[in-house]
Scaffold this motif. Structure first.
Motif, PDB file in Angstrom:
ATOM      1  N   ARG A 527       0.813  -1.220   0.000  1.00  0.00           N
ATOM      2  CA  ARG A 527       0.000   0.000   0.000  1.00  0.00           C
ATOM      3  C   ARG A 527       0.841   1.262   0.000  1.00  0.00           C
ATOM      4  N   ASP A 528       2.143   1.124   0.337  1.00  0.00           N
ATOM      5  CA  ASP A 528       3.051   2.265   0.289  1.00  0.00           C
ATOM      6  C   ASP A 528       3.804   2.340  -1.031  1.00  0.00           C
ATOM      7  N   GLN A 529       3.385   1.497  -1.999  1.00  0.00           N
ATOM      8  CA  GLN A 529       3.985   1.440  -3.328  1.00  0.00           C
ATOM      9  C   GLN A 529       5.460   1.033  -3.291  1.00  0.00           C
ATOM     10  N   GLU A 530       5.806   0.231  -2.282  1.00  0.00           N
ATOM     11  CA  GLU A 530       7.143  -0.345  -2.190  1.00  0.00           C
ATOM     12  C   GLU A 530       7.086  -1.796  -2.663  1.00  0.00           C
ATOM     13  N   TYR A 531       8.128  -2.224  -3.370  1.00  0.00           N
ATOM     14  CA  TYR A 531       8.144  -3.593  -3.877  1.00  0.00           C
ATOM     15  C   TYR A 531       8.236  -4.592  -2.734  1.00  0.00           C
ATOM     16  N   ILE A 532       7.385  -5.594  -2.796  1.00  0.00           N
ATOM     17  CA  ILE A 532       7.392  -6.650  -1.788  1.00  0.00           C
ATOM     18  C   ILE A 532       8.473  -7.652  -2.176  1.00  0.00           C
ATOM     19  N   SER A 533       9.405  -7.868  -1.279  1.00  0.00           N
ATOM     20  CA  SER A 533      10.530  -8.717  -1.581  1.00  0.00           C
ATOM     21  C   SER A 533      10.944  -9.498  -0.357  1.00  0.00           C
ATOM     22  N   VAL A 534      11.881 -10.392  -0.531  1.00  0.00           N
ATOM     23  CA  VAL A 534      12.369 -11.229   0.559  1.00  0.00           C
ATOM     24  C   VAL A 534      13.731 -10.748   1.056  1.00  0.00           C
ATOM     25  N   GLN A 535      14.169  -9.593   0.610  1.00  0.00           N
ATOM     26  CA  GLN A 535      15.483  -9.112   0.994  1.00  0.00           C
ATOM     27  C   GLN A 535      15.377  -8.175   2.196  1.00  0.00           C
ATOM     28  N   PRO A 536      16.217  -8.297   3.230  1.00  0.00           N
ATOM     29  CA  PRO A 536      17.288  -9.300   3.285  1.00  0.00           C
ATOM     30  C   PRO A 536      16.745 -10.677   3.636  1.00  0.00           C
ATOM     31  N   PHE A 537      17.355 -11.707   3.097  1.00  0.00           N
ATOM     32  CA  PHE A 537      16.905 -13.067   3.316  1.00  0.00           C
ATOM     33  C   PHE A 537      17.101 -13.465   4.777  1.00  0.00           C
ATOM     34  N   ASP A 538      16.057 -13.931   5.410  1.00  0.00           N
ATOM     35  CA  ASP A 538      16.102 -14.348   6.815  1.00  0.00           C
ATOM     36  C   ASP A 538      15.813 -15.845   6.892  1.00  0.00           C
ATOM     37  N   PRO A 539      16.838 -16.667   7.154  1.00  0.00           N
ATOM     38  CA  PRO A 539      16.620 -18.116   7.184  1.00  0.00           C
ATOM     39  C   PRO A 539      15.714 -18.559   8.323  1.00  0.00           C
ATOM     40  N   ASN A 540      15.479 -17.686   9.298  1.00  0.00           N
ATOM     41  CA  ASN A 540      14.629 -18.059  10.430  1.00  0.00           C
ATOM     42  C   ASN A 540      13.154 -17.795  10.163  1.00  0.00           C
ATOM     43  N   TYR A 541      12.872 -17.129   9.041  1.00  0.00           N
ATOM     44  CA  TYR A 541      11.478 -16.823   8.747  1.00  0.00           C
ATOM     45  C   TYR A 541      10.755 -18.075   8.283  1.00  0.00           C
ATOM     46  N   LEU A 542       9.622 -18.350   8.872  1.00  0.00           N
ATOM     47  CA  LEU A 542       8.834 -19.533   8.540  1.00  0.00           C
ATOM     48  C   LEU A 542       7.452 -19.098   8.067  1.00  0.00           C
ATOM     49  N   PRO A 543       7.174 -19.188   6.768  1.00  0.00           N
ATOM     50  CA  PRO A 543       5.841 -18.816   6.291  1.00  0.00           C
ATOM     51  C   PRO A 543       4.780 -19.711   6.928  1.00  0.00           C
ATOM     52  N   GLU A 544       3.657 -19.120   7.245  1.00  0.00           N
ATOM     53  CA  GLU A 544       2.596 -19.866   7.920  1.00  0.00           C
ATOM     54  C   GLU A 544       1.516 -20.272   6.922  1.00  0.00           C
ATOM     55  N   THR A 545       1.081 -21.504   7.012  1.00  0.00           N
ATOM     56  CA  THR A 545      -0.056 -21.984   6.235  1.00  0.00           C
ATOM     57  C   THR A 545      -1.170 -22.330   7.197  1.00  0.00           C
ATOM     58  N   LYS A 546      -2.252 -22.816   6.656  1.00  0.00           N
ATOM     59  CA  LYS A 546      -3.375 -23.146   7.532  1.00  0.00           C
ATOM     60  C   LYS A 546      -3.041 -24.338   8.426  1.00  0.00           C
ATOM     61  N   TYR A 547      -1.959 -25.049   8.091  1.00  0.00           N
ATOM     62  CA  TYR A 547      -1.556 -26.197   8.901  1.00  0.00           C
ATOM     63  C   TYR A 547      -0.457 -25.820   9.905  1.00  0.00           C
ATOM     64  N   GLY A 548      -0.043 -24.563   9.916  1.00  0.00           N
ATOM     65  CA  GLY A 548       1.077 -24.167  10.758  1.00  0.00           C
ATOM     66  C   GLY A 548       0.685 -23.648  12.118  1.00  0.00           C
ATOM     67  N   GLY A 549      -0.558 -23.739  12.490  1.00  0.00           N
ATOM     68  CA  GLY A 549      -0.969 -23.237  13.800  1.00  0.00           C
ATOM     69  C   GLY A 549      -1.383 -21.789  13.723  1.00  0.00           C
ATOM     70  N   GLU A 550      -1.928 -21.299  14.828  1.00  0.00           N
ATOM     71  CA  GLU A 550      -2.389 -19.912  14.864  1.00  0.00           C
ATOM     72  C   GLU A 550      -1.352 -19.081  15.599  1.00  0.00           C
ATOM     73  N   ASN A 551      -0.310 -18.693  14.841  1.00  0.00           N
ATOM     74  CA  ASN A 551       0.761 -17.870  15.386  1.00  0.00           C
ATOM     75  C   ASN A 551       0.685 -16.473  14.788  1.00  0.00           C
ATOM     76  N   PRO A 552       1.012 -15.471  15.561  1.00  0.00           N
ATOM     77  CA  PRO A 552       1.033 -14.111  15.017  1.00  0.00           C
ATOM     78  C   PRO A 552       2.035 -14.007  13.862  1.00  0.00           C
ATOM     79  N   ASP A 553       1.627 -13.368  12.802  1.00  0.00           N
ATOM     80  CA  ASP A 553       2.475 -13.230  11.620  1.00  0.00           C
ATOM     81  C   ASP A 553       2.582 -11.749  11.282  1.00  0.00           C
ATOM     82  N   ALA A 554       3.801 -11.205  11.437  1.00  0.00           N
ATOM     83  CA  ALA A 554       4.005  -9.781  11.166  1.00  0.00           C
ATOM     84  C   ALA A 554       3.874  -9.443   9.690  1.00  0.00           C
ATOM     85  N   ASN A 555       3.847 -10.467   8.837  1.00  0.00           N
ATOM     86  CA  ASN A 555       3.805 -10.231   7.389  1.00  0.00           C
ATOM     87  C   ASN A 555       2.446 -10.535   6.773  1.00  0.00           C
ATOM     88  N   ALA A 556       1.434 -10.716   7.600  1.00  0.00           N
ATOM     89  CA  ALA A 556       0.119 -11.084   7.085  1.00  0.00           C
ATOM     90  C   ALA A 556      -0.425 -10.038   6.110  1.00  0.00           C
TER      91      ALA A 556
END
Length: 601
Positions: A527-556
């Protein structure tokens, strides 16, 4: 009807991959009794009809793509409806559309030619040919580096089988060499991808191009090293020196229509060099290393090919060395890194592909006319069709050596004009002109042996040579001459229509240089017209799916921007995630950047 058109436009870029893929699978399912009884098998007419119909449909589709790409719009197809850089995308732009047309403009007449006789000399010729087309088209359309590797492997596996078509000891021996070299190249490809992904965190071409200039020194060095490793891999595919010595012998043993079809495969390597090394690694350091290496490689490859052709002992190897020389000429244009040079290189690339294929077909014609002498450059009895063969050889020689008024001459002139601002202009002009001179001498030598010094056929019926000569055919192999005439006619129209073609290629080179256009078209913004990207790459980031539990996701809050509305409404997005998305959309303050945030553990 409107629904069909909407469906076609929505899924347009992928049809060039699906058409040959489904054709190949269908032909395999049709079955095959074995090469010994193919000619009399009741399914053989069906194989030929299906194969040729598919090739014509693919050609028509490619022309339509060219028409659409000529509007200047870049078409993006998101596989599984995931946006780049999180999903794999296909990208149809001016360059990919041009390469698709070139592929099918070559493949369609060659499949028609092979369907008369050559396809009965080995199993699954048509099926494997279309799987090869699938890999080539996929390589031209993909916007993802790993997907490029996948399509490279598809076309290579198909080429392994086609190289052995018709069997034979020489084909098997050189086939082993060919497979070994390409397996090594594939291993290097994976290593290079790992280096890029480890430093960038993405393999989408546009995303990598956007991120590389922003990397820290160590990461940037690793990414550029990965890019140079890919350059070596693409150089092997393109057959540039010092990793291209395999081509003349390997292509020389392939069956005539297959050797002609393989001429497009070196252009896949050149395309990858231009697409990846020329536009993805476009920052100052990457471009400096790229241009400093590529120009001398192009000059040496072009000169070596012409010199080696002078000493070739077989006509087929002669063609292979001339292909090496043309590859070097194209690489010279690519190395200049300006729009005019890229336009000229693309124009010459189309010419060199078609004329090399025509020359391989002529080799098949000459071989059939010379009996036991085959295509060896040794003095032999006069061919029964010596006049028409000599004229065809002469025309191909003029075109391939780059003499006026043909397209090879125009292509070289355009390349020389593009050197105006290059500090190496004198070197380039001297090498290009010297290569043309050496090519003329090489063709003169070959023509002198094949035609001028040909001996009078034996006329004594008691001699064995008389009976052997009488058994030779009085005409070209079925459809061989007609296919050559068709390709040469296409090259004549190619130079006649040079003005609109050059204009299209100018726009193609300009589009390739417009990195912002590719980013705006392929990548998504928040919404701020910034490109959505994965940089910098964070190996600890775990994308959540519907099978991953109900954990807060800062990237929702990014989710609605990277998947389609239909997927967003599907059952893969849990109710808890939906609430998070809505909450963050309403509550989250504008971000200073769009870097993905680590999930709370």
């Amino acid at each position: 009807m409107m629904n069909f058109l909407d469906f076609w436009l929505q899924h347009m870029p992928i049809f060039s991959i699906l058409i040959p893929a489904f054709t190949g699978f269908l032909l395999i399912l049709l079955g095959n009794p074995g090469s010994g009884s193919l000619a009399s098998d009741w399914r053989q007419p069906w194989r030929r009809s299906i194969s040729l119909t598919s090739a014509i449909l693919g050609f028509a589709t490619a022309i339509y793509y060219l028409y659409q790409a000529n509007t200047g719009q870049i078409f993006v197809y998101e596989l599984s409806e995931w946006s780049a850089p999180f999903g794999i995308v296909l990208v149809l732009d001016r360059l990919s559309a041009l390469m698709l047309v070139l592929t099918y403009a070559l493949a369609t007449p060659l499949i028609w030619f092979a369907s008369k006789e050559w396809d009965a000399r080995g199993r699954y010729f048509h099926a494997i040919s279309h799987l090869l087309l699938m890999g080539i088209c996929g390589a031209f359309l993909t916007g993802d580096l790993f997907n490029l590797f996948v399509f490279f492997e598809i076309l290579l596996m198909a080429s392994y089988v086609l190289l052995l078509h018709g069997q034979g000891k020489a084909r098997f021996q050189l086939g082993v060499h060919y497979v070994t070299i390409n397996l090594l190249a594939s291993a290097l490809f994976l290593i290079g991808l790992g280096m890029i992904y480890g430093s960038v965190g993405s393999l989408n071409m546009t995303d990598v191009a956007r991120i590389i200039p922003t990397l820290e020194n160590d990461q940037h060095t690793l990414a550029v090293a990965g890019g140079l490793l890919l350059f070596v891999v693409f150089g092997i595919k393109a057959a540039m020196l010092p990793v291209g010595f395999w081509l003349p012998k390997t292509y020389a043993v392939a069956a005539t229509p297959i050797a002609a079809l393989f001429t497009i495969m070196t252009k896949v390597g050149i395309y990858a060099i231009l697409r990846v090394n020329g536009t993805v690694f476009h920052d100052e350091w990457g471009q400096q290393i790229f241009s400093n290496w590529l120009l001398p490689i192009g000059l040496v490859t072009s000169l070596y090919g012409a010199i080696a052709a002078l000493g070739a002992e077989r006509l087929r190897r002669f063609v292979g060395f001339m292909i090496l020389s043309s590859v070097g000429t194209i690489l010279i244009a690519v190395s200049l890194l300006n729009e005019a040079a890229w336009m000229a290189g693309l124009y010459y690339m189309v010419h060199s592909t078609i004329i090399a294929a025509s020359f391989y077909l002529l080799c098949g014609w000459i071989t059939s006319q010379r009996g036991q002498f085959k295509d060896h450059l040794k003095i032999a009895p006069k061919m029964k069709q010596d006049k028409v063969v000599a004229i065809t050889f002469f025309i191909i020689a003029l075109m391939m050596a780059g003499l006026p008024p043909f397209s090879g001459f125009l292509g070289k002139v355009l390349i020389l004009q593009a050197t105006a601002d290059s500090p190496y202009q004198i070197w380039i002009i001297v090498i290009v002109l010297l290569v043309s001179l050496l090519s003329i001498i090489a063709f003169t030598r070959a023509g002198f042996v094949l035609f001028w010094r040909a001996t009078t056929p034996e006329d004594n019926p008691k001699e064995e040579a008389f009976a052997a000569y009488q058994k030779l055919p009085h005409q070209a192999p079925a459809r061989n001459d007609k296919t050559i005439y068709l390709l040469l006619t296409g090259l004549i129209f190619y130079v006649i229509c040079a003005q609109p073609i050059v204009h299209y290629l100018e726009l193609t080179a300009k589009q390739l240089k417009d990195a912002d256009l590719y980013q705006e078209t392929i990548l998504k913004t928040d919404r701020d017209q910034e490109y959505i990207s994965v940089q910098p790459f964070d190996p600890n980031y775990l994308p959540e799916t519907k099978y991953g539990g109900e954990n807060p996701d800062a990237n929702a809050h990014f989710i609605p921007y990277i998947i389609s509305p239909n997927t967003l409404k599907g059952d893969h997005i849990s109710e808890y995630k939906q609430r998070q998305i809505q909450h963050q959309e309403h509550e989250l303050t504008p971000l200073d950047d769009t870097k993905l945030q680590p999930m709370e553990q």
